[in-house]
Write an enzyme that holds these catalytic residues in place. Structure first.
Site, PDB file in Angstrom:
ATOM      1  CE  LYS A  79      -1.932  -1.119   3.984  1.00 61.05           C
ATOM      2  NZ  LYS A  79      -1.067  -2.393   4.385  1.00 61.05           N
ATOM      3  NE  ARG A 126      -4.040  -1.341  10.396  1.00 60.17           N
ATOM      4  CZ  ARG A 126      -3.308  -0.737   9.844  1.00 60.17           C
ATOM      5  NH1 ARG A 126      -3.093   0.626   9.602  1.00 60.17           N
ATOM      6  NH2 ARG A 126      -2.120  -1.537   9.437  1.00 60.17           N
ATOM      7  NE  ARG A 129       8.339  -2.419   6.174  1.00 62.86           N
ATOM      8  CZ  ARG A 129       6.866  -2.385   6.221  1.00 62.86           C
ATOM      9  NH1 ARG A 129       6.411  -1.694   5.319  1.00 62.86           N
ATOM     10  NH2 ARG A 129       6.441  -2.530   7.270  1.00 62.86           N
ATOM     11  NE  ARG A 145       6.991  -0.328  10.179  1.00 61.46           N
ATOM     12  CZ  ARG A 145       5.960  -0.302   9.530  1.00 61.46           C
ATOM     13  NH1 ARG A 145       5.683   0.261   8.402  1.00 61.46           N
ATOM     14  NH2 ARG A 145       4.641  -0.753  10.061  1.00 61.46           N
ATOM     15  NE  ARG A 178       2.425  -5.032  11.003  1.00 59.40           N
ATOM     16  CZ  ARG A 178       3.577  -4.617  10.405  1.00 59.40           C
ATOM     17  NH1 ARG A 178       4.931  -5.211  10.800  1.00 59.40           N
ATOM     18  NH2 ARG A 178       3.474  -4.001   9.237  1.00 59.40           N
TER      19      ARG A 178
END
Ligand code: AP5
Length: 244
Positions: A13, A88, A128, A161, A172
Site C-alpha cells: 500500500k 482499519r 524490509r 521497524r 498484525r
C-alpha cells in the site's frame, strides 16, 4: 479524488501510494507514518501508540480518528487525499464518513484492495528496512543500502521497524483478518471496492493500480461533464414555461 488503500500489512500500500499521490497530486495520509512521527517526537500519543504498535495491535480508534480528522480538515486536503492504513475496522469507516460529512467534504470515490496471500507478506516485512528521514523502503534481498545502512535517496539512516519482527508480523496479520478484512464486504456493498493482484512484482502492481485510477478518474470526469449539461438543458425549459 478521495481514495483508500486497503489490504494486509506488507501488501504494498505504502509503496504504491507514493506513485499514485505523485500522479494525482494529492496528499498521502498514512496513519502508520503519523503514529511513528508521534513516537519519534516522544509525545503522549506516541508513547501510548508505541505499546500497541510493537505488539502488532490496533491503536485505539479514538486516537487514530482524531489525527485523521485534524489532518483532512486542513485546507491542503480539500481537493482530495489518499488514505493508507485507515480505516482499519468498521467503527473507523463510520467515523471517517462522519468526519468527511461534518467537514463538508464529499465521500470516498474509490477503495483499492491489495489482494495478497499471507505467505507473500511475511518475507516482505521481515526483510524490509526503512529510511528514518525520508521513509524510503528497502529490502535485504535486493538493496545494498540495507548493508551500508545509508539511504540512497537522502543519506538518512536505515533502520528495521520494531514491528517487522516475525512474531509481530504474524500478530498484525491475525488482527488484519479479524478486524480489517470485514471492511472488504462493507465497501463492496457500497460499490466502491476494486481489487488489484498485489502478489506480482512492483511494476505490474503499479500498472494495474494506475489503470484502476484512470478508469475512475475518467468516469468521474464523464459524470461531471454530464451534470452541467442537464442543468443547461433544464434552464431554458423553465424560462419557456414561465414565458408561456
Ligand atoms: P502501518 O504502518 O500502516 O503498517 P501496515 O498496514 O501493517 O502496512 P505496512 O507499512 O507494513 O505495509 P504496506 O502495505 O504499506 O507495504 P509496503 O509498501 O511498505 O501500521 C503500523 C501499525 O500502526 C499498525 O500495526 C497499528 O498498530 C498502527 N496503526 C496504523 N494505522 C492504524 C489505524 N488506522 N488504526 C489503529 N492502529 C493503526 O511494502 C512492504 C515491503 O514489501 C517493502 O519492503 C516493499 O519494498 C516490498 N514490496 C512492496 N510491494 C511489493 C511487491 N509487489 N513485490 C515485492 N515486494 C514488494
Amino acid at each position: 479524488m478521495r481514495i483508500v488503500f486497503l489490504g494486509p500489512p506488507g501488501a504494498g500500500k505504502g509503496t504504491q501510494a507514493v506513485e499514485t499521490c505523485e500522479s494525482l497530486r494529492i496528499p498521502h495520509i498514512s496513519t502508520g507514518n503519523l503514529l511513528r512521527e508521534e513516537m519519534a517526537k516522544g509525545s503522549r500519543l506516541g508513547k501510548t501508540a508505541k505499546g500497541y504498535i510493537e505488539k502488532g495491535q490496533l491503536v485505539p480508534d479514538g486516537l487514530v480518528v482524531d489525527i485523521v480528522a485534524k489532518t483532512i480538515k486542513s485546507a491542503s486536503f480539500r481537493k482530495g487525499y489518499l488514505l493508507d492504513g485507515f480505516p482499519r475496522n468498521l467503527s473507523q469507516a463510520r467515523a471517517l464518513d462522519k468526519v468527511q460529512s461534518v467537514a463538508g467534504l464529499p465521500g470516498l470515490d474509490l477503495v483499492v484492495y491489495f489482494d495478497v496471500p499471507d505467505r507473500a507478506v511475511v518475507p516482505r516485512l521481515t526483510g524490509r528496512r526503512v529510511c528514518r528521514k525520508c521513509g524510503m523502503n528497502y529490502h535485504v534481498s535486493r538493496d545494498r543500502e540495507t548493508v551500508t545502512g545509508v539511504c540512497g535517496k537522502c543519506g538518512g539512516e536505515i533502520y528495521h521497524r520494531s514491528d517487522d519482527t516475525k512474531e509481530t508480523v504474524v500478530n498484525r496479520l491475525r488482527v488484519y483478518h479479524q478486524q480489517t478484512a470485514p471492511l472488504l464486504q462493507h465497501y463492496r456493498r457500497l460499490g466502491l471496492l476494486v481489487s488489484v493482484r498485489a502478489e506480482r512484482d512492483i511494476g505490474a502492481v503499479s500498472r494495474e493500480v494506475g489503470g484502476v485510477i484512470r478508469r475512475m478518474a475518467g468516469s468521474a470526469a464523464h459524470a461531471a461533464v454530464r451534470r452541467p449539461a442537464r442543468v443547461r438543458m433544464a434552464l431554458p425549459g423553465k424560462k419557456q414555461a414561465r414565458q408561456r
